[in-house]
Scaffold this active site. Structure first.
Site, PDB file in Angstrom:
ATOM      1  N   ASP A  33      48.225  43.100  52.652  1.00 23.49           N
ATOM      2  CA  ASP A  33      48.131  42.500  51.316  1.00 23.49           C
ATOM      3  C   ASP A  33      48.965  41.226  51.293  1.00 23.49           C
ATOM      4  O   ASP A  33      50.084  41.191  51.801  1.00 23.49           O
ATOM      5  CB  ASP A  33      48.632  43.490  50.253  1.00 23.49           C
ATOM      6  CG  ASP A  33      48.210  43.080  48.853  1.00 23.49           C
ATOM      7  OD1 ASP A  33      47.370  43.794  48.256  1.00 23.49           O
ATOM      8  OD2 ASP A  33      48.704  42.034  48.349  1.00 23.49           O
ATOM      9  N   ILE A  34      48.431  40.195  50.681  1.00 21.73           N
ATOM     10  CA  ILE A  34      49.104  38.888  50.662  1.00 21.73           C
ATOM     11  C   ILE A  34      50.348  38.888  49.759  1.00 21.73           C
ATOM     12  O   ILE A  34      51.252  38.080  49.951  1.00 21.73           O
ATOM     13  CB  ILE A  34      48.093  37.781  50.239  1.00 21.73           C
ATOM     14  CG1 ILE A  34      48.516  36.422  50.778  1.00 21.73           C
ATOM     15  CG2 ILE A  34      47.881  37.770  48.734  1.00 21.73           C
ATOM     16  CD1 ILE A  34      47.442  35.361  50.653  1.00 21.73           C
ATOM     17  N   ASN A  91      41.695  50.884  42.593  1.00 30.06           N
ATOM     18  CA  ASN A  91      41.479  50.511  41.206  1.00 30.06           C
ATOM     19  C   ASN A  91      39.995  50.260  40.965  1.00 30.06           C
ATOM     20  O   ASN A  91      39.354  49.525  41.729  1.00 30.06           O
ATOM     21  CB  ASN A  91      42.267  49.240  40.877  1.00 30.06           C
ATOM     22  CG  ASN A  91      43.765  49.484  40.907  1.00 30.06           C
ATOM     23  OD1 ASN A  91      44.236  50.490  40.395  1.00 30.06           O
ATOM     24  ND2 ASN A  91      44.519  48.580  41.518  1.00 30.06           N
ATOM     25  N   GLU A  99      41.649  43.595  40.296  1.00 33.49           N
ATOM     26  CA  GLU A  99      41.612  42.126  40.319  1.00 33.49           C
ATOM     27  C   GLU A  99      40.516  41.590  41.230  1.00 33.49           C
ATOM     28  O   GLU A  99      39.898  40.571  40.915  1.00 33.49           O
ATOM     29  CB  GLU A  99      42.975  41.569  40.762  1.00 33.49           C
ATOM     30  CG  GLU A  99      44.051  41.778  39.718  1.00 33.49           C
ATOM     31  CD  GLU A  99      45.412  41.258  40.154  1.00 33.49           C
ATOM     32  OE1 GLU A  99      45.533  40.750  41.291  1.00 33.49           O
ATOM     33  OE2 GLU A  99      46.350  41.372  39.349  1.00 33.49           O
ATOM     34  N   VAL A 100      40.333  42.225  42.371  1.00 28.29           N
ATOM     35  CA  VAL A 100      39.336  41.720  43.328  1.00 28.29           C
ATOM     36  C   VAL A 100      38.112  42.651  43.292  1.00 28.29           C
ATOM     37  O   VAL A 100      38.224  43.847  43.587  1.00 28.29           O
ATOM     38  CB  VAL A 100      39.919  41.661  44.754  1.00 28.29           C
ATOM     39  CG1 VAL A 100      38.850  41.184  45.738  1.00 28.29           C
ATOM     40  CG2 VAL A 100      41.139  40.747  44.800  1.00 28.29           C
ATOM     41  N   HIS A 104      38.310  48.278  47.591  1.00 25.91           N
ATOM     42  CA  HIS A 104      39.413  48.330  48.553  1.00 25.91           C
ATOM     43  C   HIS A 104      40.332  49.478  48.185  1.00 25.91           C
ATOM     44  O   HIS A 104      40.467  49.844  47.018  1.00 25.91           O
ATOM     45  CB  HIS A 104      40.210  47.022  48.579  1.00 25.91           C
ATOM     46  CG  HIS A 104      40.652  46.555  47.233  1.00 25.91           C
ATOM     47  ND1 HIS A 104      39.798  45.927  46.348  1.00 25.91           N
ATOM     48  CD2 HIS A 104      41.853  46.622  46.599  1.00 25.91           C
ATOM     49  CE1 HIS A 104      40.450  45.625  45.246  1.00 25.91           C
ATOM     50  NE2 HIS A 104      41.704  46.049  45.353  1.00 25.91           N
ATOM     51  N   HIS A 106      44.353  50.462  48.607  1.00 22.39           N
ATOM     52  CA  HIS A 106      45.707  50.049  48.986  1.00 22.39           C
ATOM     53  C   HIS A 106      46.375  51.225  49.707  1.00 22.39           C
ATOM     54  O   HIS A 106      46.302  52.363  49.225  1.00 22.39           O
ATOM     55  CB  HIS A 106      46.565  49.763  47.748  1.00 22.39           C
ATOM     56  CG  HIS A 106      46.050  48.687  46.848  1.00 22.39           C
ATOM     57  ND1 HIS A 106      46.642  47.450  46.753  1.00 22.39           N
ATOM     58  CD2 HIS A 106      45.005  48.665  45.974  1.00 22.39           C
ATOM     59  CE1 HIS A 106      45.995  46.718  45.864  1.00 22.39           C
ATOM     60  NE2 HIS A 106      45.005  47.434  45.368  1.00 22.39           N
TER      61      HIS A 106
HETATM   62  P1  AMP Z   1      43.468  45.123  42.895  1.00 22.09           P
HETATM   63  O1  AMP Z   1      44.287  44.821  41.684  1.00 22.09           O
HETATM   64  O2  AMP Z   1      43.403  46.593  43.213  1.00 22.09           O
HETATM   65  O3  AMP Z   1      42.101  44.470  42.814  1.00 22.09           O
HETATM   66  O4  AMP Z   1      44.245  44.490  44.128  1.00 22.09           O
HETATM   67  C1  AMP Z   1      43.908  43.282  44.738  1.00 22.09           C
HETATM   68  C2  AMP Z   1      44.928  43.018  45.818  1.00 22.09           C
HETATM   69  O5  AMP Z   1      44.432  42.002  46.655  1.00 22.09           O
HETATM   70  C3  AMP Z   1      46.291  42.546  45.303  1.00 22.09           C
HETATM   71  O6  AMP Z   1      47.311  43.453  45.748  1.00 22.09           O
HETATM   72  C4  AMP Z   1      46.449  41.166  45.928  1.00 22.09           C
HETATM   73  O7  AMP Z   1      47.768  40.869  46.312  1.00 22.09           O
HETATM   74  C5  AMP Z   1      45.514  41.248  47.121  1.00 22.09           C
HETATM   75  N1  AMP Z   1      44.993  39.969  47.598  1.00 22.09           N
HETATM   76  C6  AMP Z   1      44.440  38.973  46.863  1.00 22.09           C
HETATM   77  N2  AMP Z   1      44.065  37.953  47.658  1.00 22.09           N
HETATM   78  C7  AMP Z   1      44.371  38.325  48.933  1.00 22.09           C
HETATM   79  C8  AMP Z   1      44.225  37.701  50.208  1.00 22.09           C
HETATM   80  N3  AMP Z   1      43.692  36.489  50.346  1.00 22.09           N
HETATM   81  N4  AMP Z   1      44.649  38.367  51.309  1.00 22.09           N
HETATM   82  C9  AMP Z   1      45.210  39.603  51.180  1.00 22.09           C
HETATM   83  N5  AMP Z   1      45.368  40.243  50.008  1.00 22.09           N
HETATM   84  C10 AMP Z   1      44.962  39.608  48.891  1.00 22.09           C
END
Ligand code: AMP
Length: 121
Positions: A33-34, A91, A99-100, A104, A106
């Site tokens: 994770d970034i 999530n 968010e994404v 995925h 975690h």
């Molecule tokens: P979620 O809120 O479950 O959608 O989590 C999205 C996760 O993606 C967050 O923990 C971010 O830090 C992570 N994230 C966003 N962009 C990147 C990226 N380019 N590389 C790695 N992790 C990312």
């Protein structure tokens, strides 16, 4: 919800933006994770275009699901949190603060994570 091919994980899968890859199988990749929220914080994603757990669990093939579940456990062992313990978080949708919009999981660990959820109210 329709899949947005411009989400950040789709770009990682196409090689358009970098990631720190930990593991790859036929149907799954894992990377750091970034913005880590624990000493160990990695993400495991299917290569297929699935918006969330809800989408993945209803539409993915048995082969994709088996590959993904196996990969989650393999990655936890690879990063060395199987002994000390870890938390899996997926999530889905608005209330979860996803968010994404590419499914995925975690994997978080590396220290004591505390209680699972904030208290209600
Ligand atoms: P979620 O809120 O479950 O959608 O989590 C999205 C996760 O993606 C967050 O923990 C971010 O830090 C992570 N994230 C966003 N962009 C990147 C990226 N380019 N590389 C790695 N992790 C990312």
């Amino acid at each position: 919800m329709t899949y947005d091919p411009n989400n950040v994980f789709a770009k990682i899968l196409r090689g358009e933006i970098p990631c720190t890859k930990i593991h790859e199988t036929d149907h799954t990749i894992a990377f750091h994770d970034i913005r880590p929220q624990a000493p160990v914080h990695v993400l495991v994603i299917p290569k297929g275009a699935y918006v969330s757990f809800d989408d993945f669990s209803s539409r993915a093939s048995d082969a994709e699901i088996a590959d993904f579940v196996r990969a989650v456990g393999d990655v936890a062992r690879l990063v060395g949190v199987d002994g000390s313990g870890y938390r899996l978080i997926a999530n889905h949708g608005e209330n979860s603060h996803q968010e994404v919009p590419h499914f995925h999981i975690h994997i978080a660990g590396g220290h004591a994570l505390g209680p699972m959820l904030m208290k209600m109210g």
